[in-house]
Design an enzyme around this catalytic site. Structure first.
Site, PDB file in Angstrom:
ATOM      1  CG  HIS A  21      -1.748   1.221   1.372  1.00  0.00           C
ATOM      2  ND1 HIS A  21      -3.042   1.306   0.934  1.00  0.00           N
ATOM      3  CD2 HIS A  21      -1.454   2.441   1.910  1.00  0.00           C
ATOM      4  CE1 HIS A  21      -3.522   2.515   1.180  1.00  0.00           C
ATOM      5  NE2 HIS A  21      -2.571   3.221   1.783  1.00  0.00           N
ATOM      6  CD  GLU A  22       1.752   3.608   3.674  1.00  0.00           C
ATOM      7  OE1 GLU A  22       2.074   4.674   3.122  1.00  0.00           O
ATOM      8  OE2 GLU A  22       0.682   3.464   4.284  1.00  0.00           O
ATOM      9  CG  HIS A  25       0.629   6.238  -0.842  1.00  0.00           C
ATOM     10  ND1 HIS A  25      -0.454   6.776  -1.497  1.00  0.00           N
ATOM     11  CD2 HIS A  25       0.128   5.608   0.250  1.00  0.00           C
ATOM     12  CE1 HIS A  25      -1.559   6.485  -0.824  1.00  0.00           C
ATOM     13  NE2 HIS A  25      -1.231   5.770   0.232  1.00  0.00           N
TER      14      HIS A  25
END
Length: 402
Positions: A21-22, A25
């Site tokens: 998820h990170e 980004h």
């Protein structure tokens, strides 16, 4: 040993989910020339860290999420002279939205990919399967012992005495429809000693049969005192709800199942605040609801139960569900969620569009200082809720198998 291995595997799956998820980004930010200062799994004090290029990678003590610190996420961010040309707030709105939604996109793709794998190997639930309360057999009613086993019993149970037969579909209790066997069981449990009218579908005919519900004893909670609950002595017929797919059918089937899972996840998120009192009560010994929220601790424990019984499809479906939950939870339009930051970018564009229509200049990036109280409150609530659920998962965990 398999149980412990399952716990470790699911915990690693959670960690990988958060990391990816990170990473969604981080890599989209770098693609648009933004500077990533820190990439962290967990919050709080650092357990381990190293630096590569401009980014510090760290593992923190509290395993309740992660974050990707991008230079200039807001105009109020302090920037060094080297970071200023890479500030996120100075980039076009569409690039900022892509970066802010990068983690959500990764979780959706990961959840989808996991379900495709399950569909090809073990099958996916059939949304058109007949899950109504079909009777597999009738039996005598028995008390539930402290270890979860049934006490000996003999004779015909209330359902058999009333004329219920294997193959019957129980469609209603006292005129109120029941969707499946779980709903039937939950309804009957609350009616010990009462006479109820069962709506029956038998070979296309509709019947109504009065049944006197037996009162049987079962523990109110693990190790707790016994309480009276209702039982009519029926067991469900096996329901085949899984359909195995090949490459020609797995993608549309996964899309349909993902849509149902997403709707259920949104409903669960909406109901989350209402479940807090039940979690608090569970910490102090009350029975833990099966649909109670779980932390990474509780989810990993359940993952261990599934691996112990070689229920790998359920293991991976739970991991897919976690990815969808993380994606949708992060879309909540409040800071510090990704959805909150996206909402601010959209607000800026709408605000500046209105100003242009009025012949006024654009105002540029929003001032986040006004949102800081909301951010702090939400962060505190998240940390407090996370700690509460972890505590409940330690002292009164959810058990799938007794």
């Amino acid at each position: 040993m398999a149980h412990v291995a399952g716990i470790v595997l699911f915990a690693l799956g959670i960690g990988l989910t958060i990391a990816l998820h990170e990473a969604g980004h981080m890599y989209t930010a770098r693609a648009f020339g933004m500077r990533v200062r820190r990439f962290s799994i967990g919050f709080g004090p650092k357990v381990a860290a190293f630096k590569r290029g401009d980014t510090e990678y760290s593992l923190a003590a509290l395993p309740v999420g992660g974050f990707c610190d991008i230079a200039g996420m807001t105009a109020q961010d302090e920037l060094s002279a080297e970071e200023a040309p890479h500030a996120m707030y100075a980039k076009p709105a569409w690039q900022r939205i892509v970066v802010l939604s990068g983690g959500v996109a990764v979780n959706v793709m990961l959840g989808f990919a996991i379900l495709v794998g399950v569909g090809l190997n073990a099958g996916l639930p059939d949304p058109h399967a007949d899950v109504r309360a079909r009777v597999g057999e009738t039996m005598c009613t028995a008390d539930v012992l402290a270890d979860g086993s049934l006490a000996p019993c003999q004779g015909a149970g209330p359902a058999a005495v009333a004329g219920v037969r294997p193959g019957d579909i129980i469609t209603a209790v006292n005129g109120e429809p029941v969707a499946d066997f779980v709903e039937l069981r939950e309804r009957i449990l609350t009616m010990p000693g009462q006479t109820v009218t069962l709506g029956i579908e038998r070979q296309g005919s509709q019947l109504e049969l009065p049944v006197l519900v037996d009162a049987v004893e079962r523990p109110s909670s693990p190790g707790g005192p016994a309480v009276d609950v209702g039982s009519i002595g029926v067991a469900s017929a096996p329901v085949d709800v899984m359909v195995q797919h090949d490459w020609s059918t797995v993608v549309p089937a996964t899309a349909a199942f993902s849509w149902d899972m997403a709707k259920s996840t949104v409903e669960a998120i909406i109901k989350l605040p209402a479940k807090v009192p039940g979690v608090v009560a569970a910490v102090f010994g009350s029975e833990r609801a099966d649909d109670s929220p779980m932390s990474v601790v509780g989810a990993s424990r359940v993952g261990g139960e599934l691996v112990e019984r070689s229920l790998w499809p359920a293991f991976f479906m739970m991991l897919a569900s976690l990815n969808y939950f993380l994606a949708l939870f992060n879309l909540i339009p409040l800071p510090p969620f990704d959805g909150g930051h996206i909402a601010v970018v959209i607000y800026e564009k709408i605000r500046d569009a209105i100003r242009r229509l009025r012949g006024r200049p654009a105002l540029g990036p929003a001032d986040y200082r006004g949102l800081m109280p909301v951010t702090y409150v939400m962060a505190a609530l998240l940390m407090g809720f996370g700690a509460l659920v972890i505590l409940a998962d330690v002292v009164n965990p959810i058990r799938l198998f007794g």
